[in-house]
Design an enzyme around this catalytic site. Structure first.
Site, PDB file in Angstrom:
ATOM      1  N   TYR A 158      67.675  28.027 -19.280  1.00 42.85           N
ATOM      2  CA  TYR A 158      67.152  29.079 -20.164  1.00 42.85           C
ATOM      3  C   TYR A 158      67.410  30.431 -19.503  1.00 42.85           C
ATOM      4  CZ  TYR A 158      63.925  32.135 -22.606  1.00 42.85           C
ATOM      5  OH  TYR A 158      63.396  33.186 -23.322  1.00 42.85           O
TER       6      TYR A 158
ATOM      7  N   GLU B 122      68.515  36.322 -25.858  1.00 39.57           N
ATOM      8  CA  GLU B 122      67.938  35.057 -25.382  1.00 39.57           C
ATOM      9  C   GLU B 122      68.976  33.952 -25.554  1.00 39.57           C
ATOM     10  OE1 GLU B 122      64.938  32.908 -27.718  1.00 39.57           O
ATOM     11  OE2 GLU B 122      63.717  32.844 -25.901  1.00 39.57           O
TER      12      GLU B 122
END
Ligand code: GDP
Ligand code: MN
Length: 395
Positions: free
Chosen positions: A117, A205
Protein backbone atom coordinates in the site's frame (compact mmCIF):
# COMPACT_ATOMS: atom_id res chain seq x y z
CA UNK A 1 -11.82 16.78 -8.16
CA UNK A 2 -11.58 13.00 -8.24
CA UNK A 3 -10.33 11.02 -11.21
CA UNK A 4 -11.05 7.56 -12.52
CA UNK A 5 -8.41 4.86 -12.17
CA UNK A 6 -7.63 4.93 -15.90
CA UNK A 7 -7.17 8.71 -15.81
CA UNK A 8 -4.91 8.54 -12.76
CA UNK A 9 -2.84 5.93 -14.55
CA UNK A 10 -2.37 8.30 -17.50
CA UNK A 11 -0.74 10.75 -15.09
CA UNK A 12 1.40 7.94 -13.67
CA UNK A 13 2.55 6.95 -17.12
CA UNK A 14 3.45 10.55 -18.01
CA UNK A 15 5.64 10.63 -14.91
CA UNK A 16 7.39 7.30 -15.56
CA UNK A 17 5.57 5.34 -12.88
CA UNK A 18 5.15 1.77 -14.20
CA UNK A 19 1.58 0.60 -14.84
CA UNK A 20 0.28 -2.48 -16.62
CA UNK A 21 -0.76 -2.14 -20.29
CA UNK A 22 -4.43 -1.36 -20.68
CA UNK A 23 -7.09 0.86 -22.16
CA UNK A 24 -10.55 2.08 -21.26
CA UNK A 25 -13.65 0.87 -23.14
CA UNK A 26 -17.28 1.97 -23.03
CA UNK A 27 -18.82 -0.91 -24.96
CA UNK A 28 -18.36 -4.67 -25.21
CA UNK A 29 -17.07 -4.45 -28.77
CA UNK A 30 -14.52 -1.83 -27.73
CA UNK A 31 -13.47 -4.08 -24.83
CA UNK A 32 -12.88 -6.97 -27.23
CA UNK A 33 -10.76 -4.89 -29.59
CA UNK A 34 -8.66 -3.58 -26.67
CA UNK A 35 -8.12 -7.17 -25.49
CA UNK A 36 -7.12 -8.27 -28.99
CA UNK A 37 -4.59 -5.46 -29.09
CA UNK A 38 -3.17 -6.42 -25.65
CA UNK A 39 -2.96 -10.09 -26.61
CA UNK A 40 0.01 -9.28 -28.83
CA UNK A 41 2.07 -8.41 -25.75
CA UNK A 42 1.26 -11.00 -23.11
CA UNK A 43 -0.24 -14.38 -22.35
CA UNK A 44 -3.78 -13.28 -23.06
CA UNK A 45 -5.12 -13.10 -19.50
CA UNK A 46 -6.91 -9.85 -18.74
CA UNK A 47 -8.38 -8.01 -15.82
CA UNK A 48 -11.63 -6.12 -16.41
CA UNK A 49 -12.19 -3.22 -14.02
CA UNK A 50 -15.30 -1.10 -13.50
CA UNK A 51 -14.47 2.63 -13.67
CA UNK A 52 -16.49 4.46 -11.02
CA UNK A 53 -15.52 6.98 -8.36
CA UNK A 54 -15.56 4.54 -5.46
CA UNK A 55 -13.08 2.14 -3.93
CA UNK A 56 -13.70 -1.44 -2.91
CA UNK A 57 -14.69 -2.40 -6.44
CA UNK A 58 -13.07 -5.81 -6.08
CA UNK A 59 -15.31 -6.61 -3.12
CA UNK A 60 -18.41 -5.49 -5.02
CA UNK A 61 -17.74 -7.67 -8.07
CA UNK A 62 -16.46 -4.85 -10.27
CA UNK A 63 -13.02 -6.41 -10.89
CA UNK A 64 -12.87 -9.74 -12.73
CA UNK A 65 -10.30 -11.82 -14.56
CA UNK A 66 -10.88 -13.02 -18.12
CA UNK A 67 -8.72 -15.83 -19.47
CA UNK A 68 -9.53 -15.37 -23.15
CA UNK A 69 -11.41 -13.12 -25.55
CA UNK A 70 -14.76 -14.80 -25.10
CA UNK A 71 -14.48 -14.32 -21.34
CA UNK A 72 -13.64 -10.66 -21.99
CA UNK A 73 -16.91 -10.41 -23.89
CA UNK A 74 -18.88 -12.17 -21.17
CA UNK A 75 -17.36 -10.27 -18.24
CA UNK A 76 -17.40 -6.80 -19.78
CA UNK A 77 -21.01 -7.32 -20.83
CA UNK A 78 -21.84 -8.10 -17.22
CA UNK A 79 -19.91 -5.20 -15.67
CA UNK A 80 -20.84 -2.46 -18.17
CA UNK A 81 -24.21 -1.06 -17.20
CA UNK A 82 -24.30 -2.70 -13.78
CA UNK A 83 -25.09 -0.76 -10.63
CA UNK A 84 -21.95 -1.50 -8.67
CA UNK A 85 -22.41 -1.60 -4.91
CA UNK A 86 -19.18 -1.45 -2.88
CA UNK A 87 -18.41 -0.69 0.77
CA UNK A 88 -17.86 2.92 -0.37
CA UNK A 89 -21.10 3.49 -2.32
CA UNK A 90 -24.69 3.82 -1.14
CA UNK A 91 -26.91 0.74 -1.36
CA UNK A 92 -28.17 2.07 -4.71
CA UNK A 93 -24.71 1.58 -6.19
CA UNK A 94 -23.01 3.40 -9.04
CA UNK A 95 -23.76 2.93 -12.73
CA UNK A 96 -20.71 1.56 -14.59
CA UNK A 97 -20.25 3.40 -17.89
CA UNK A 98 -16.67 2.40 -18.62
CA UNK A 99 -14.35 -0.51 -17.98
CA UNK A 100 -10.58 -0.66 -17.99
CA UNK A 101 -9.21 -3.70 -19.81
CA UNK A 102 -5.67 -4.42 -18.63
CA UNK A 103 -3.13 -7.22 -18.86
CA UNK A 104 -2.94 -9.53 -15.85
CA UNK A 105 0.30 -8.85 -14.00
CA UNK A 106 -0.13 -11.50 -11.28
CA UNK A 107 1.51 -14.19 -13.41
CA UNK A 108 3.46 -16.98 -11.71
CA UNK A 109 7.25 -16.83 -11.83
CA UNK A 110 10.41 -17.45 -9.87
CA UNK A 111 9.53 -15.40 -6.80
CA UNK A 112 6.19 -14.64 -5.19
CA UNK A 113 4.07 -11.59 -6.04
CA UNK A 114 3.47 -9.16 -3.19
CA UNK A 115 0.89 -6.38 -2.71
CA UNK A 116 1.91 -3.14 -0.94
CA UNK A 117 0.00 0.00 0.00
CA UNK A 118 1.38 3.46 -0.88
CA UNK A 119 -0.34 6.82 -0.75
CA UNK A 120 0.82 10.43 -0.84
CA UNK A 121 -1.27 13.18 0.66
CA UNK A 122 -1.03 16.53 2.36
CA UNK A 123 -0.68 16.81 6.13
CA UNK A 124 -1.96 20.34 6.70
CA UNK A 125 -1.16 20.30 10.43
CA UNK A 126 2.51 19.53 9.82
CA UNK A 127 2.68 21.54 6.57
CA UNK A 128 4.32 18.54 4.93
CA UNK A 129 3.47 16.04 2.27
CA UNK A 130 3.20 12.61 3.77
CA UNK A 131 3.78 9.18 2.28
CA UNK A 132 1.76 6.49 4.04
CA UNK A 133 2.81 2.95 3.20
CA UNK A 134 2.54 -0.64 4.32
CA UNK A 135 3.59 -4.17 3.46
CA UNK A 136 -0.02 -5.20 3.98
CA UNK A 137 -1.50 -3.81 0.75
CA UNK A 138 -4.50 -5.17 -1.11
CA UNK A 139 -8.16 -5.03 -0.34
CA UNK A 140 -8.15 -4.77 3.45
CA UNK A 141 -5.97 -1.76 4.25
CA UNK A 142 -8.76 -0.13 6.31
CA UNK A 143 -8.81 -3.19 8.55
CA UNK A 144 -5.00 -3.14 8.88
CA UNK A 145 -5.05 0.49 9.96
CA UNK A 146 -7.73 -0.24 12.54
CA UNK A 147 -6.40 -3.49 13.98
CA UNK A 148 -2.64 -3.23 13.53
CA UNK A 149 -1.66 0.42 13.02
CA UNK A 150 2.00 -0.43 13.74
CA UNK A 151 2.13 -2.05 10.29
CA UNK A 152 1.55 1.32 8.65
CA UNK A 153 4.59 3.55 8.10
CA UNK A 154 4.79 7.28 7.44
CA UNK A 155 7.42 9.43 5.78
CA UNK A 156 7.09 13.21 5.94
CA UNK A 157 8.37 15.22 2.98
CA UNK A 158 9.30 18.87 3.26
CA UNK A 159 7.79 20.38 0.09
CA UNK A 160 10.67 22.89 -0.16
CA UNK A 161 13.28 20.12 -0.27
CA UNK A 162 11.34 17.49 -2.13
CA UNK A 163 11.79 13.79 -1.48
CA UNK A 164 15.36 12.83 -0.48
CA UNK A 165 17.28 9.70 -1.49
CA UNK A 166 17.54 8.45 2.08
CA UNK A 167 13.75 8.64 2.39
CA UNK A 168 13.31 6.56 -0.77
CA UNK A 169 15.70 3.94 0.63
CA UNK A 170 13.96 4.05 3.99
CA UNK A 171 10.61 3.25 2.36
CA UNK A 172 11.98 0.39 0.22
CA UNK A 173 13.74 -1.02 3.28
CA UNK A 174 10.65 -0.87 5.50
CA UNK A 175 8.72 -2.68 2.77
CA UNK A 176 11.18 -5.56 3.19
CA UNK A 177 12.63 -5.36 -0.30
CA UNK A 178 16.14 -6.14 -1.51
CA UNK A 179 18.10 -6.37 -4.75
CA UNK A 180 16.36 -5.40 -7.98
CA UNK A 181 12.95 -4.87 -6.33
CA UNK A 182 14.51 -2.47 -3.79
CA UNK A 183 15.95 -0.34 -6.59
CA UNK A 184 12.70 -0.43 -8.56
CA UNK A 185 10.72 0.65 -5.50
CA UNK A 186 12.93 3.71 -4.84
CA UNK A 187 12.40 4.77 -8.47
CA UNK A 188 8.67 4.06 -8.21
CA UNK A 189 8.27 6.29 -5.13
CA UNK A 190 10.45 9.03 -6.58
CA UNK A 191 8.34 9.23 -9.73
CA UNK A 192 5.06 8.85 -7.84
CA UNK A 193 6.02 11.88 -5.77
CA UNK A 194 6.80 13.71 -9.01
CA UNK A 195 3.33 12.80 -10.35
CA UNK A 196 1.70 14.07 -7.13
CA UNK A 197 3.54 17.41 -7.28
CA UNK A 198 3.18 17.96 -11.04
CA UNK A 199 -0.57 17.45 -10.96
CA UNK A 200 -1.25 19.59 -7.84
CA UNK A 201 -2.88 16.55 -6.30
CA UNK A 202 -4.16 16.32 -2.75
CA UNK A 203 -4.09 12.53 -2.92
CA UNK A 204 -2.45 9.74 -4.86
CA UNK A 205 -3.39 6.36 -3.42
CA UNK A 206 -1.91 3.23 -5.01
CA UNK A 207 -3.36 0.08 -3.52
CA UNK A 208 -2.03 -2.36 -4.43
CA UNK A 209 1.47 -1.53 -5.56
CA UNK A 210 2.50 -4.91 -6.93
CA UNK A 211 5.89 -6.56 -6.84
CA UNK A 212 5.65 -8.98 -9.75
CA UNK A 213 7.24 -12.41 -9.76
CA UNK A 214 10.06 -10.97 -11.85
CA UNK A 215 10.68 -8.11 -9.41
CA UNK A 216 9.02 -5.27 -11.27
CA UNK A 217 7.10 -2.72 -9.22
CA UNK A 218 3.76 -1.76 -10.80
CA UNK A 219 0.81 0.47 -9.85
CA UNK A 220 -2.17 -1.89 -10.17
CA UNK A 221 -4.78 0.54 -8.85
CA UNK A 222 -4.78 4.34 -8.74
CA UNK A 223 -6.97 6.79 -6.89
CA UNK A 224 -6.32 10.49 -7.44
CA UNK A 225 -7.83 13.70 -6.10
CA UNK A 226 -6.73 17.00 -7.62
CA UNK A 227 -6.81 20.10 -5.42
CA UNK A 228 -9.78 22.15 -6.68
CA UNK A 229 -7.89 25.36 -5.94
CA UNK A 230 -5.31 24.50 -8.58
CA UNK A 231 -7.64 23.46 -11.39
CA UNK A 232 -7.22 26.87 -13.00
CA UNK A 233 -3.58 26.04 -13.80
CA UNK A 234 -4.18 22.37 -14.62
CA UNK A 235 -6.13 22.88 -17.83
CA UNK A 236 -5.35 19.42 -19.19
CA UNK A 237 -6.44 17.70 -15.98
CA UNK A 238 -9.59 19.80 -15.66
CA UNK A 239 -10.79 18.19 -18.89
CA UNK A 240 -10.76 14.82 -17.13
CA UNK A 241 -13.59 15.89 -14.84
CA UNK A 242 -16.47 13.38 -15.05
CA UNK A 243 -19.68 15.19 -14.09
CA UNK A 244 -21.62 11.90 -14.27
CA UNK A 245 -19.83 10.88 -11.09
CA UNK A 246 -20.65 14.03 -9.14
CA UNK A 247 -23.74 15.13 -7.24
CA UNK A 248 -25.68 17.21 -9.86
CA UNK A 249 -26.89 19.77 -7.31
CA UNK A 250 -23.33 20.34 -6.08
CA UNK A 251 -22.21 20.79 -9.68
CA UNK A 252 -24.96 23.37 -10.28
CA UNK A 253 -24.03 25.22 -7.06
CA UNK A 254 -20.42 25.43 -8.19
CA UNK A 255 -21.50 27.05 -11.45
CA UNK A 256 -22.97 29.93 -9.38
CA UNK A 257 -19.81 30.20 -7.28
CA UNK A 258 -21.47 28.61 -4.24
CA UNK A 259 -19.89 25.93 -2.07
CA UNK A 260 -22.65 23.44 -1.39
CA UNK A 261 -22.53 20.02 0.25
CA UNK A 262 -25.68 17.93 0.45
CA UNK A 263 -26.43 16.43 3.89
CA UNK A 264 -29.15 14.28 5.41
CA UNK A 265 -31.06 16.65 7.75
CA UNK A 266 -34.10 18.92 7.26
CA UNK A 267 -32.84 22.43 8.02
CA UNK A 268 -31.47 24.19 4.97
CA UNK A 269 -28.74 26.75 5.67
CA UNK A 270 -27.53 29.73 3.73
CA UNK A 271 -24.51 31.43 5.22
CA UNK A 272 -21.69 33.70 4.10
CA UNK A 273 -18.28 32.32 4.95
CA UNK A 274 -17.26 28.72 5.46
CA UNK A 275 -16.41 29.17 9.15
CA UNK A 276 -19.77 30.76 9.93
CA UNK A 277 -21.47 28.01 7.91
CA UNK A 278 -19.79 25.35 10.06
CA UNK A 279 -20.75 27.19 13.25
CA UNK A 280 -24.33 27.50 12.00
CA UNK A 281 -24.54 23.77 11.41
CA UNK A 282 -23.26 23.15 14.93
CA UNK A 283 -25.87 25.49 16.31
CA UNK A 284 -28.70 23.84 14.43
CA UNK A 285 -27.64 20.52 15.91
CA UNK A 286 -27.29 22.06 19.35
CA UNK A 287 -30.91 23.26 19.14
CA UNK A 288 -32.03 19.72 18.29
CA UNK A 289 -32.17 19.95 14.49
CA UNK A 290 -30.19 18.41 11.65
CA UNK A 291 -28.64 20.48 8.85
CA UNK A 292 -29.76 19.56 5.33
CA UNK A 293 -26.72 21.08 3.72
CA UNK A 294 -23.61 23.18 3.99
CA UNK A 295 -23.90 26.29 1.85
CA UNK A 296 -21.44 29.15 1.68
CA UNK A 297 -22.77 31.94 -0.56
CA UNK A 298 -19.45 33.77 -0.36
CA UNK A 299 -18.44 37.08 1.19
CA UNK A 300 -20.60 39.32 -0.99
CA UNK A 301 -23.94 37.47 -0.67
CA UNK A 302 -25.39 39.39 -3.61
CA UNK A 303 -29.07 38.88 -4.63
CA UNK A 304 -28.15 36.67 -7.60
CA UNK A 305 -26.28 34.24 -5.40
CA UNK A 306 -28.93 34.38 -2.68
CA UNK A 307 -31.56 33.43 -5.26
CA UNK A 308 -29.41 30.58 -6.62
CA UNK A 309 -28.86 29.47 -3.03
CA UNK A 310 -32.61 29.35 -2.31
CA UNK A 311 -33.32 27.42 -5.49
CA UNK A 312 -30.63 24.88 -4.73
CA UNK A 313 -31.68 24.38 -1.11
CA UNK A 314 -35.34 23.97 -2.13
CA UNK A 315 -34.45 21.16 -4.52
CA UNK A 316 -33.96 18.96 -1.47
CA UNK A 317 -37.43 17.56 -0.57
CA UNK A 318 -36.31 16.96 3.03
CA UNK A 319 -35.94 20.68 3.76
CA UNK A 320 -38.61 21.89 6.23
CA UNK A 321 -37.14 25.29 7.08
CA UNK A 322 -34.27 27.49 5.94
CA UNK A 323 -31.94 29.40 8.21
CA UNK A 324 -30.20 32.36 6.62
CA UNK A 325 -27.26 33.49 8.71
CA UNK A 326 -25.36 36.39 7.20
CA UNK A 327 -22.69 38.51 8.78
CA UNK A 328 -22.54 41.93 7.15
CA UNK A 329 -18.91 42.89 7.19
CA UNK A 330 -17.95 43.84 3.67
CA UNK A 331 -21.54 43.56 2.51
CA UNK A 332 -24.15 45.72 4.27
CA UNK A 333 -27.02 43.88 5.94
CA UNK A 334 -29.67 46.14 4.41
CA UNK A 335 -28.39 45.18 0.94
CA UNK A 336 -28.71 41.51 1.81
CA UNK A 337 -32.20 42.05 3.26
CA UNK A 338 -33.26 43.81 0.06
CA UNK A 339 -31.82 40.93 -1.87
CA UNK A 340 -33.83 38.41 0.15
CA UNK A 341 -37.04 40.40 -0.30
CA UNK A 342 -36.52 40.69 -4.05
CA UNK A 343 -35.90 36.93 -4.24
CA UNK A 344 -39.21 36.39 -2.44
CA UNK A 345 -41.02 38.67 -4.90
CA UNK A 346 -39.52 36.73 -7.77
CA UNK A 347 -39.89 33.19 -6.45
CA UNK A 348 -43.26 33.62 -4.73
CA UNK A 349 -44.92 30.28 -4.08
CA UNK A 350 -41.79 28.38 -4.93
CA UNK A 351 -40.64 29.19 -1.41
CA UNK A 352 -42.93 26.94 0.58
CA UNK A 353 -41.06 26.57 3.87
CA UNK A 354 -40.49 29.10 6.66
CA UNK A 355 -37.35 31.20 6.36
CA UNK A 356 -35.57 32.38 9.48
CA UNK A 357 -33.12 35.20 8.89
CA UNK A 358 -30.39 36.41 11.17
CA UNK A 359 -28.48 39.40 9.85
CA UNK A 360 -25.72 40.85 12.00
CA UNK A 361 -23.21 43.60 11.32
CA UNK A 362 -23.35 46.86 9.37
CA UNK A 363 -26.91 48.30 9.18
CA UNK A 364 -28.44 45.24 10.81
CA UNK A 365 -31.26 47.30 12.37
CA UNK A 366 -32.39 48.64 9.00
CA UNK A 367 -32.15 45.12 7.62
CA UNK A 368 -34.46 43.77 10.34
CA UNK A 369 -37.02 46.47 9.53
CA UNK A 370 -36.90 45.59 5.84
CA UNK A 371 -37.48 41.91 6.64
CA UNK A 372 -40.21 42.52 9.24
CA UNK A 373 -42.20 44.88 7.01
CA UNK A 374 -41.87 42.83 3.83
CA UNK A 375 -45.13 40.96 4.35
CA UNK A 376 -43.49 37.67 3.38
CA UNK A 377 -43.18 34.59 5.52
CA UNK A 378 -39.74 35.59 6.75
CA UNK A 379 -38.98 35.45 10.44
CA UNK A 380 -36.18 37.64 11.65
CA UNK A 381 -34.04 36.60 14.59
CA UNK A 382 -31.56 38.57 16.63
CA UNK A 383 -28.87 36.27 17.92
CA UNK A 384 -27.35 33.04 16.73
CA UNK A 385 -29.17 30.98 19.30
CA UNK A 386 -32.53 32.70 18.89
CA UNK A 387 -32.32 31.91 15.19
CA UNK A 388 -31.66 28.22 15.76
CA UNK A 389 -34.49 27.97 18.29
CA UNK A 390 -36.93 29.76 15.98
CA UNK A 391 -36.05 27.23 13.30
CA UNK A 392 -37.10 24.40 15.59
CA UNK A 393 -40.33 26.20 16.53
CA UNK A 394 -41.29 26.64 12.89
CA UNK A 395 -40.57 23.21 11.49
P1 GDP B 1 -10.44 -1.82 -5.67
O1 GDP B 1 -11.07 -3.05 -5.12
O2 GDP B 1 -11.47 -0.82 -6.12
O3 GDP B 1 -9.44 -1.22 -4.75
O4 GDP B 1 -9.67 -2.25 -7.04
P2 GDP B 1 -8.17 -2.80 -7.28
O5 GDP B 1 -7.71 -2.31 -8.59
O6 GDP B 1 -7.31 -2.49 -6.11
O7 GDP B 1 -8.37 -4.36 -7.40
C1 GDP B 1 -8.80 -5.13 -6.32
C2 GDP B 1 -8.03 -6.41 -6.24
O8 GDP B 1 -8.18 -7.15 -7.45
C3 GDP B 1 -6.53 -6.26 -6.06
O9 GDP B 1 -6.17 -6.12 -4.70
C4 GDP B 1 -6.01 -7.55 -6.64
O10 GDP B 1 -5.97 -8.55 -5.64
C5 GDP B 1 -7.03 -7.90 -7.69
N1 GDP B 1 -6.48 -7.57 -9.01
C6 GDP B 1 -6.40 -6.34 -9.58
N2 GDP B 1 -5.79 -6.41 -10.78
C7 GDP B 1 -5.46 -7.71 -10.97
C8 GDP B 1 -4.80 -8.42 -12.02
O11 GDP B 1 -4.34 -7.89 -13.02
N3 GDP B 1 -4.68 -9.76 -11.83
C9 GDP B 1 -5.14 -10.43 -10.74
N4 GDP B 1 -4.97 -11.73 -10.66
N5 GDP B 1 -5.75 -9.78 -9.75
C10 GDP B 1 -5.91 -8.43 -9.85
MN1 MN C 1 -7.44 -0.84 -4.74
Amino acid sequence: MNLHEYQGKEILQNNDVPIQRGKVASSVSEAISVANELKKFNKGVFVIKAQVHAGGRGKGGGIKLAKNISEVEEVSDKILGMKLVTPQTTSKGKLVRKVLIAEDVYYPGESETKEFYVSILLDRGKARNIIVYSKEGGMDIEQVSEESPHLIFKEFIDPRLGIQSFQLRNIAFNLGLSGEAFKEMTLFIKNLYKAYINSDASLFEINPVLKTSDNKIIAVDCKVSIDDNSIFRQKELSEKRDLDEENPVEVEAKSFGLSYVDLDGNVGCMVNGAGLAMATMDLIKHAGGEPANFLDVGGTADPKRVEAGFRIILKDPNVKAILVNIFGGIVRCDRVAEGIVSVFKKMGDEINVPIIVRLEGTNSKIAKEIIDSSGFNVISAKGFQEAAIKVQQNI
